[in-house]
Design a protein around this motif. Structure first.
Motif, PDB file in Angstrom:
ATOM      1  N   LEU A 221      10.157   8.588   2.240  1.00  0.00           N
ATOM      2  CA  LEU A 221      10.087   9.794   2.790  1.00  0.00           C
ATOM      3  C   LEU A 221      10.096  11.258   2.943  1.00  0.00           C
ATOM      4  O   LEU A 221       9.940  12.058   2.862  1.00  0.00           O
ATOM      5  CB  LEU A 221       8.075   9.687   3.131  1.00  0.00           C
ATOM      6  N   ASP A 222      11.565  11.074   3.871  1.00  0.00           N
ATOM      7  CA  ASP A 222      12.328  11.914   4.461  1.00  0.00           C
ATOM      8  C   ASP A 222      13.340  12.168   3.563  1.00  0.00           C
ATOM      9  O   ASP A 222      14.483  12.720   4.887  1.00  0.00           O
ATOM     10  CB  ASP A 222      12.135  11.272   5.691  1.00  0.00           C
ATOM     11  N   THR A 223      13.975  11.699   2.660  1.00  0.00           N
ATOM     12  CA  THR A 223      15.011  11.533   1.716  1.00  0.00           C
ATOM     13  C   THR A 223      14.858  12.522   0.409  1.00  0.00           C
ATOM     14  O   THR A 223      13.447  12.339   0.011  1.00  0.00           O
ATOM     15  CB  THR A 223      14.862  10.074   1.504  1.00  0.00           C
ATOM     16  N   PRO A 224      15.789  13.453   0.170  1.00  0.00           N
ATOM     17  CA  PRO A 224      14.967  14.267  -0.550  1.00  0.00           C
ATOM     18  C   PRO A 224      14.972  13.545  -2.096  1.00  0.00           C
ATOM     19  O   PRO A 224      15.731  12.149  -2.312  1.00  0.00           O
ATOM     20  CB  PRO A 224      16.559  15.209  -0.725  1.00  0.00           C
TER      21      PRO A 224
ATOM     22  N   LEU B 154      13.517  18.345  -2.664  1.00  0.00           N
ATOM     23  CA  LEU B 154      12.274  18.796  -2.911  1.00  0.00           C
ATOM     24  C   LEU B 154      12.632  17.543  -2.355  1.00  0.00           C
ATOM     25  O   LEU B 154      12.796  16.289  -2.133  1.00  0.00           O
ATOM     26  CB  LEU B 154      11.687  19.104  -3.191  1.00  0.00           C
ATOM     27  N   ARG B 155      11.313  16.950  -0.408  1.00  0.00           N
ATOM     28  CA  ARG B 155      11.087  15.347  -0.297  1.00  0.00           C
ATOM     29  C   ARG B 155      10.285  15.260  -1.076  1.00  0.00           C
ATOM     30  O   ARG B 155       8.691  16.093  -1.803  1.00  0.00           O
ATOM     31  CB  ARG B 155      10.818  15.789   1.273  1.00  0.00           C
ATOM     32  N   LEU B 156       9.408  13.977  -1.042  1.00  0.00           N
ATOM     33  CA  LEU B 156       7.431  13.463  -2.023  1.00  0.00           C
ATOM     34  C   LEU B 156       6.762  14.424  -1.648  1.00  0.00           C
ATOM     35  O   LEU B 156       6.094  15.103  -2.776  1.00  0.00           O
ATOM     36  CB  LEU B 156       8.099  12.099  -1.706  1.00  0.00           C
ATOM     37  N   GLU B 157       6.642  14.889  -0.147  1.00  0.00           N
ATOM     38  CA  GLU B 157       5.863  15.148   0.298  1.00  0.00           C
ATOM     39  C   GLU B 157       5.874  16.626  -0.106  1.00  0.00           C
ATOM     40  O   GLU B 157       5.049  17.569  -0.484  1.00  0.00           O
ATOM     41  CB  GLU B 157       5.130  15.454   1.861  1.00  0.00           C
ATOM     42  N   ASP B 158       7.154  17.636  -0.171  1.00  0.00           N
ATOM     43  CA  ASP B 158       7.198  18.548  -1.347  1.00  0.00           C
ATOM     44  C   ASP B 158       6.730  18.011  -2.749  1.00  0.00           C
ATOM     45  O   ASP B 158       5.856  19.550  -2.469  1.00  0.00           O
ATOM     46  CB  ASP B 158       8.671  18.994  -0.813  1.00  0.00           C
TER      47      ASP B 158
ATOM     48  N   VAL C 250       0.994  -1.636   0.204  1.00  0.00           N
ATOM     49  CA  VAL C 250       0.059  -0.275  -0.184  1.00  0.00           C
ATOM     50  C   VAL C 250       1.101   1.365  -0.370  1.00  0.00           C
ATOM     51  O   VAL C 250       0.640   2.231  -1.113  1.00  0.00           O
ATOM     52  CB  VAL C 250      -1.050  -0.171   1.372  1.00  0.00           C
ATOM     53  N   ALA C 251       1.941   1.403   1.153  1.00  0.00           N
ATOM     54  CA  ALA C 251       2.754   2.569   0.882  1.00  0.00           C
ATOM     55  C   ALA C 251       3.425   2.700  -0.598  1.00  0.00           C
ATOM     56  O   ALA C 251       3.628   3.636  -0.952  1.00  0.00           O
ATOM     57  CB  ALA C 251       3.955   2.745   2.057  1.00  0.00           C
ATOM     58  N   GLY C 252       3.896   1.455  -0.788  1.00  0.00           N
ATOM     59  CA  GLY C 252       4.533   1.739  -2.271  1.00  0.00           C
ATOM     60  C   GLY C 252       3.666   2.455  -3.409  1.00  0.00           C
ATOM     61  O   GLY C 252       4.861   3.284  -3.896  1.00  0.00           O
ATOM     62  N   ILE C 253       2.717   1.814  -3.501  1.00  0.00           N
ATOM     63  CA  ILE C 253       1.702   2.089  -4.126  1.00  0.00           C
ATOM     64  C   ILE C 253       1.303   4.122  -4.097  1.00  0.00           C
ATOM     65  O   ILE C 253       1.579   4.623  -5.034  1.00  0.00           O
ATOM     66  CB  ILE C 253       0.248   1.814  -4.951  1.00  0.00           C
ATOM     67  N   ALA C 254       1.309   4.506  -3.277  1.00  0.00           N
ATOM     68  CA  ALA C 254       0.574   5.428  -2.612  1.00  0.00           C
ATOM     69  C   ALA C 254       2.358   6.007  -3.008  1.00  0.00           C
ATOM     70  O   ALA C 254       1.979   7.596  -3.045  1.00  0.00           O
ATOM     71  CB  ALA C 254       0.886   5.607  -0.635  1.00  0.00           C
ATOM     72  N   MET C 255       3.008   6.377  -2.496  1.00  0.00           N
ATOM     73  CA  MET C 255       4.714   6.976  -2.875  1.00  0.00           C
ATOM     74  C   MET C 255       5.120   6.586  -4.388  1.00  0.00           C
ATOM     75  O   MET C 255       4.867   8.274  -5.012  1.00  0.00           O
ATOM     76  CB  MET C 255       5.614   6.050  -2.414  1.00  0.00           C
TER      77      MET C 255
END
Length: 405
Positions: free
Chosen positions: A195-198, A211-215, A152-157
């Motif tokens: 998630l916390d890696t550029p 930028l990180r993924l959330e950025d 689930v996390a892999g698809i969301a990323m």
């Protein structure tokens, strides 16, 4: 089932591969061969694990269909870990059907997870998500629930849905603790660090920012016109224009975006788009043709206006123009992105995952090996390629995946 087999199975379930081997290492009956194969897989000797699992499947009698099916599922997992993406899906489907028929729902579900993980690995996100939606993880043991949440996390990323990914990783960490398997906990921790890696660089106004993924997700939701050099698209809000198959047009779009709000010289555009050192009349004429094509493609997002010295990009509704670039730009970056997972890949598996010809991938690997960026193990069909992960960066945006709508 005798006591040694039972003890070895319990040791494997707890992640104690050496403890399992201590109990069955000298035995060659079918259950012992299967447990030895799983133990060798946990210890990283995948080639030996595959041989043992095949021997075990052949050794089980005609009335032991469930045991043979479990061996097939285990061998499929070994194939996935060793990046042998060409394994027959029908064989795994038949094993899963056998397990479901005999009431072994946990292993049947795990067989489906292997299918989902393979689809995720080769970029078939929609198909993986549909298959995952049919699975209910609640009755599964903690180890299988961890696998579910990691998928689930892999698809969301890959879809840049970071809140969904964080929630899934939190549930995965909880399930891994319940399972008490250190390797699972380490896998969840590794996925969480992504998630916390550029993940990318933003270039705007002559300045760069990591930028990180959330950025990146926030950037796509903003009012900016984004020229995405990771996916080779131009997007604003929900409008996405793909230039993945038109490299000249994308090179022009990126050069114009990096120069925004100013213009860029014709000579510079010729060098960026065509690689020419001198912009003679033939190149200038070609540039005018390609700029005209770019105007047509981007007409809903921006205009390309001529200036006395060159051209300028003028967005129609966006407040600003930014370029989203990989954290480290290099030739054959998509190949490096797959190899950066630390696993060993064959050229055929890379070709399948990238949707390219095996010869194209082989040329890329030869060039990367000459540059000292990858290395190979083995010869012929057993040849595998590896590289160390790029320190401090994640390559998620370089993997094939649909962009969020």
């Amino acid at each position: 089932m005798d006591s040694l087999i039972t003890a070895a199975a319990r040791a494997l379930a707890a992640g104690d591969a050496l403890g399992a081997l201590n109990r069955v290492a000298l035995r060659n009956d079918a259950p012992a061969l299967a447990l030895r194969g799983i133990a060798m897989a946990q210890l990283g000797d995948l080639a030996r694990a595959k041989i043992l699992l095949r021997r075990a499947a052949r050794a089980f009698g005609p009335h032991e269909a469930v045991a043979r099916a479990r061996c097939v599922v285990a061998e499929a997992e070994v194939a996935l870990v060793s990046r042998d993406l060409g394994w027959r899906a029908r064989t795994l489907d038949a094993a899963r059907a056998t397990l479901e028929e005999h009431g072994d729902r946990a292993n049947a579900a795990y067989a489906r997870y292997l299918d989902v993980r393979r689809l995720l690995l080769i970029g078939r996100i929609d198909q993986a998500e549909r298959m995952l939606a049919r699975l209910d993880p609640s009755p599964l043991p903690p180890a299988s629930r961890t696998a579910h949440e990691l998928v689930v996390a892999g698809i969301a990323m890959r879809r840049l849905q970071t809140n969904t990914a964080r929630a899934a990783l939190t549930r995965a960490a909880r399930a891994a603790r319940d399972a008490g398997i250190a390797a699972l906990t380490a896998e969840v921790d590794s996925a969480s660090r992504v998630l916390d890696t550029p993940a990318a660089r933003m270039i705007a106004g002559g300045e760069e920012r990591l930028l990180r993924l959330e950025d990146v997700e926030a950037l796509f939701a903003s009012k900016s016109l984004v020229v995405d050099a990771c996916r080779h698209v131009v997007r604003h809000a929900r409008t996405v224009v793909s230039l993945a198959t038109r490299p000249v047009l994308f090179a022009l779009a990126r050069a114009l975006s990096e120069a925004w709000p100013g213009d860029i010289r014709r000579d510079t555009l010729v060098a960026r788009a065509f690689g020419a050192t001198v912009a003679d009349e033939s190149y200038r004429a070609r540039l005018r043709v390609e700029v005209g094509r770019l105007r047509t493609v981007l007409r809903s997002l921006a205009a390309v206006r001529a200036t006395p010295r060159g051209f300028a990009l003028v967005p129609r509704r966006a407040r600003e123009v930014v370029v989203l670039a990989p954290p480290v730009e290099d030739a054959h970056a998509s190949v490096v992105a797959f190899l950066a997972d630390g696993e060993s890949w064959s050229s055929s598996a890379l070709a399948l995952a990238l949707g390219a010809s095996q010869r194209t991938v082989q040329r890329a690997l030869d060039a990367l090996e000459a540059a000292g960026k990858v290395h190979s193990l083995g010869r012929g069909r057993s040849r595998r390629w590896m590289t160390a992960s790029v320190p401090g960066f994640t390559t998620t945006l370089l993997l094939p995946a649909p962009l969020p709508e």
